[in-house]
Write a protein that holds these residues in place. Structure first.
Motif, PDB file in Angstrom:
ATOM      1  N   GLU A   1       0.820  -1.206   0.000  1.00 46.23           N
ATOM      2  CA  GLU A   1       0.000   0.000   0.000  1.00 46.23           C
ATOM      3  C   GLU A   1       0.858   1.260   0.000  1.00 46.23           C
ATOM      4  N   ASN A   2       1.933   1.240   0.761  1.00 49.09           N
ATOM      5  CA  ASN A   2       2.768   2.429   0.852  1.00 49.09           C
ATOM      6  C   ASN A   2       3.709   2.578  -0.339  1.00 49.09           C
ATOM      7  N   MET A   3       4.032   1.487  -0.999  1.00 47.87           N
ATOM      8  CA  MET A   3       4.765   1.601  -2.258  1.00 47.87           C
ATOM      9  C   MET A   3       3.923   2.331  -3.301  1.00 47.87           C
TER      10      MET A   3
ATOM     11  N   GLN B   1       7.820  15.750   7.713  1.00 52.86           N
ATOM     12  CA  GLN B   1       9.072  16.488   7.604  1.00 52.86           C
ATOM     13  C   GLN B   1      10.214  15.702   8.231  1.00 52.86           C
ATOM     14  N   SER B   2       9.948  15.043   9.342  1.00 53.63           N
ATOM     15  CA  SER B   2      10.976  14.210   9.974  1.00 53.63           C
ATOM     16  C   SER B   2      11.409  13.090   9.048  1.00 53.63           C
ATOM     17  N   GLY B   3      10.450  12.524   8.310  1.00 56.04           N
ATOM     18  CA  GLY B   3      10.781  11.470   7.356  1.00 56.04           C
ATOM     19  C   GLY B   3      11.676  11.972   6.242  1.00 56.04           C
ATOM     20  N   LEU B   4      11.371  13.146   5.717  1.00 55.99           N
ATOM     21  CA  LEU B   4      12.203  13.722   4.658  1.00 55.99           C
ATOM     22  C   LEU B   4      13.600  14.053   5.164  1.00 55.99           C
ATOM     23  N   ASP B   5      13.673  14.545   6.404  1.00 56.64           N
ATOM     24  CA  ASP B   5      14.989  14.838   6.992  1.00 56.64           C
ATOM     25  C   ASP B   5      15.790  13.553   7.185  1.00 56.64           C
ATOM     26  N   PHE B   6      15.107  12.502   7.614  1.00 56.74           N
ATOM     27  CA  PHE B   6      15.773  11.222   7.870  1.00 56.74           C
ATOM     28  C   PHE B   6      16.410  10.656   6.610  1.00 56.74           C
ATOM     29  N   VAL B   7      15.684  10.670   5.495  1.00 51.78           N
ATOM     30  CA  VAL B   7      16.220  10.039   4.281  1.00 51.78           C
ATOM     31  C   VAL B   7      17.465  10.760   3.767  1.00 51.78           C
TER      32      VAL B   7
ATOM     33  N   ALA C   1       4.730   6.048  -4.933  1.00 47.91           N
ATOM     34  CA  ALA C   1       4.766   6.335  -6.372  1.00 47.91           C
ATOM     35  C   ALA C   1       3.832   7.482  -6.735  1.00 47.91           C
ATOM     36  N   GLU C   2       2.689   7.560  -6.054  1.00 52.42           N
ATOM     37  CA  GLU C   2       1.697   8.595  -6.360  1.00 52.42           C
ATOM     38  C   GLU C   2       2.095   9.965  -5.824  1.00 52.42           C
ATOM     39  N   THR C   3       2.784   9.986  -4.698  1.00 48.23           N
ATOM     40  CA  THR C   3       3.082  11.252  -4.019  1.00 48.23           C
ATOM     41  C   THR C   3       4.535  11.677  -4.130  1.00 48.23           C
ATOM     42  N   ASN C   4       5.383  10.762  -4.641  1.00 52.43           N
ATOM     43  CA  ASN C   4       6.828  11.027  -4.713  1.00 52.43           C
ATOM     44  C   ASN C   4       7.453  11.179  -3.329  1.00 52.43           C
ATOM     45  N   MET C   5       6.798  10.632  -2.319  1.00 56.53           N
ATOM     46  CA  MET C   5       7.336  10.628  -0.957  1.00 56.53           C
ATOM     47  C   MET C   5       8.162   9.363  -0.774  1.00 56.53           C
ATOM     48  N   PRO C   6       9.399   9.462  -0.277  1.00 56.11           N
ATOM     49  CA  PRO C   6      10.219   8.259  -0.091  1.00 56.11           C
ATOM     50  C   PRO C   6       9.490   7.205   0.750  1.00 56.11           C
TER      51      PRO C   6
END
Length: 307
Positions: free
Chosen positions: A171-173, A197-203, A177-182
């Motif tokens: 589901e999250n894959m 935002q924490s997720g984007l900082d983490f990657v 793909a739809e949102t371009n969120m890692p």
């Protein structure tokens, strides 16, 4: 989840500034090279940084499909300021050779062989997610090797929700793909603005190794680890094994873990007689990365404490 919320103390939010990699006396994890040791004919990779001779090394067990490159650089460097940190990589993952095990028992067997090969007679262990299950098995198999243990974002045998892992990932894959969120930002962090935002900082703090960068987990390794993780969750609970743990244990999670539902951390806390429990607010599976400075502080307090 709401049923246990009122029973659990939630850690206060504090400033979570990163430790600069080039700060004096701080090792740069991105430049830490691979080292190798052979266990039963299989060449296993590891990394080691930090120096402290008056305390056991802290050995890290990684999450499902995770390589050594997937550890949060700020968290690793923060831990290495106060102790020796050994990042272990199981067979068939990243730079380690061999076939990825499809059982927790075999994963733990490799980990125990690794400790023996390096002549580590006593260590502290930190297991995250799947690595937390490996850590539990090591505690059961070879308790004499472990002084203290930290179990993060994981659960016991018979854990709730582990069988749902394939659907959650699928589901999250699609959402990624739809949102371009890692994908890891979706799986490891909450859907709030702060969580995203924490997720984007983490990657940005992972997969940036400048020496010995690693390949991602193969499809074969992913399937083997998924089988091990799901089987662990479907295996009948073994509360007697948890009750037999004598070492001090710190259980850590976010208040809303998608991968290893937070209720499992409470179960560990209930059944391990020596356990302490910390839950971080507005966080999920990757709570140790979202609150990396606070997590390092809690780990140091726990490991350096009397118990």
């Amino acid at each position: 989840m709401n049923g246990i919320k009122n029973n659990l103390a939630t850690a206060a939010v504090v400033s979570d500034s990163s430790v600069a990699p080039d700060a004096p006396g701080v090792a740069d994890y991105s430049r830490t090279p691979n080292q190798y040791v052979t266990v039963e004919g299989t060449k296993l990779a590891y990394r080691k940084l930090g120096n402290r001779s008056d305390a056991p090394p802290l050995m890290l067990f990684q999450h499902f499909t995770g390589t050594m490159d997937d550890w949060d650089q700020s968290m690793i460097e923060g831990l290495a300021k106060s102790r020796s940190v050994v990042i272990f990589e199981n067979a068939g993952i990243g730079a380690s050779e061999g076939k990825a095990p499809d059982s927790l028992a075999t994963m733990a067997h490799y980990a125990e062989g690794f400790l023996d090969a390096l002549h580590f007679n006593k260590v502290d262990i930190l297991g995250f997610s799947l690595g937390g299950a490996v850590a539990q098995q090591v505690l059961a198999d070879r308790p004499e090797l472990v002084r203290k243990a930290i179990l993060v974002g994981t659960g016991p045998q018979g854990a709730e929700g582990f069988k749902d892992l394939p659907n959650i990932i699928s589901e999250n894959m699609k959402k990624s793909a739809e949102t371009n969120m890692p994908l890891k930002a979706l799986l490891f962090f909450t859907a709030t603005p702060e969580g995203r935002q924490s997720g984007l900082d983490f990657v940005k703090r992972i997969n940036n190794h400048k020496v010995d960068p690693e390949p991602v987990a193969s499809q074969e390794a992913t399937q083997a680890q998924a089988k091990a993780w799901i089987t662990w969750g479907l295996t009948p609970a073994n509360n007697a094994q948890l009750a037999a743990i004598k070492q001090p244990v710190l259980v850590v999670n976010g208040n809303d873990d998608l991968i290893a539902p937070t209720v499992n951390s409470y179960v560990l806390y209930q059944h391990i007689p020596t356990a302490q429990l910390i839950l971080y607010p507005d966080s999920g599976h990757g709570s140790l990365f979202q609150y990396h400075a606070l997590f390092v502080s809690h780990v140091n307090t726990f490991l350096d404490g009397v118990r």
